[in-house]
Write an enzyme that holds these catalytic residues in place. Structure first.
Site, PDB file in Angstrom:
ATOM      1  N   CYS A 108      31.924   8.889  -6.128  1.00 22.61           N
ATOM      2  CA  CYS A 108      32.600   9.782  -4.811  1.00 22.61           C
ATOM      3  C   CYS A 108      31.577  10.886  -3.977  1.00 22.61           C
ATOM      4  CB  CYS A 108      33.859   9.980  -5.166  1.00 22.61           C
ATOM      5  SG  CYS A 108      33.918  11.999  -5.907  1.00 22.61           S
ATOM      6  N   GLY A 109      30.652  11.285  -5.029  1.00 22.25           N
ATOM      7  CA  GLY A 109      29.603  12.402  -4.332  1.00 22.25           C
ATOM      8  C   GLY A 109      30.014  13.299  -5.094  1.00 22.25           C
TER       9      GLY A 109
END
Length: 263
Positions: A108-109
């Site tokens: 997701c980062g």
């Protein structure tokens, strides 16, 4: 070899059903492998993967410096791609110990984190950076669209770019993931010896906390994006000495932090 885009013939409705030609953005499972151990697997556009791997390891603080890399290679498999790194022994041992306690990467980062403290990790403030006037902000964002070759074909990918007030766009990277595009840019900047502290970072996405964290690793003091930032991103940017310019379109923009850099 994985392609960056694929040709399709969808049925297009425009008062009647017609067949049309369209290029779709490709994505593949990309594994970041360090000394034989997978650190993360993410869906990404299969291009600039060496730069992606370097940028990911740096921005996720799995690597302190590119000097810790002994060797790297990109290997295609039937189900995806591995970006393989061999690191110096001390760093590899650190990652192996960390991997044993990791709950699992999310893609997701904020990948491979195992605590709230890591998600909200301290950011070292960036340097003075550059000042821009309104015309330069407009010029920077206007240069972004024409340089997005993959997006021109697919209309489905994000971009991250470095823009210099005198030299224009110095580098641009595209990917189906906004975090991936920025990681690719970090790796590209390092490999090409660019000076991000003399540039503005341009984004086609919203500005969230992890984008500010990655911008701080990149070392740029000005982030300009077509979308708005989150409240937490602005708070973190204030402490990191980063100017956040959002909603930057042809008819205006908004400065959310360190407005003294916009003159």
């Amino acid at each position: 070899m994985f392609a960056t885009h694929l040709a399709f013939t969808p049925v297009k409705w425009d008062n009647a059903a017609l067949h049309s030609n369209r290029e779709l953005a490709a994505e593949a499972a990309v594994a970041i492998v360090v000394n034989g151990t997978t650190q993360a697997v993410m869906m990404a556009t299969p291009a600039d993967l060496e730069a992606f791997g370097i940028g990911f390891l740096l921005t996720e603080r799995l690597l302190a410096s590119v000097d810790e890399i002994l060797r790297l290679e990109v290997v295609d498999h039937e189900l995806g791609i591995e970006v393989r790194f061999w690191l110096v022994e001390a760093r590899a041992r650190f990652l192996a110990d960390r991997r044993r306690t990791m709950a699992g990467p999310t893609g997701c980062g904020l990948c491979g984190i195992e605590s709230l403290e890591q998600a909200m990790r301290d950011i070292k403030p960036v340097g003075a950076g550059i000042s821009l006037n309104a015309e330069q902000v407009y010029a920077a964002m206007a240069s972004l669209g024409p340089a997005q070759d993959l997006n021109a074909m697919t209309h489905a990918v994000h971009a991250a770019a470095l823009w210099h007030p005198e030299q224009g766009l110095l580098a641009i990277c595209e990917d189906v993931g906004r975090h991936n595009a920025l990681d690719k840019l970090v790796g590209t900047a390092i490999r090409n010896g660019l000076r991000p502290d003399h540039c503005a970072l341009l984004l086609t996405s919203r500005i969230s906390i992890e984008m500010i964290q990655k911008a701080a690793v990149l070392g740029t003091a000005t982030v300009i994006a077509v979308s708005a930032p989150t409240g937490l991103a602005v708070k973190i940017a204030e402490g990191a000495n980063i100017t956040v310019i959002g909603v930057a379109r042809h008819d205006g923009f908004e400065v959310f932090s360190h407005a003294e850099r916009v003159v």
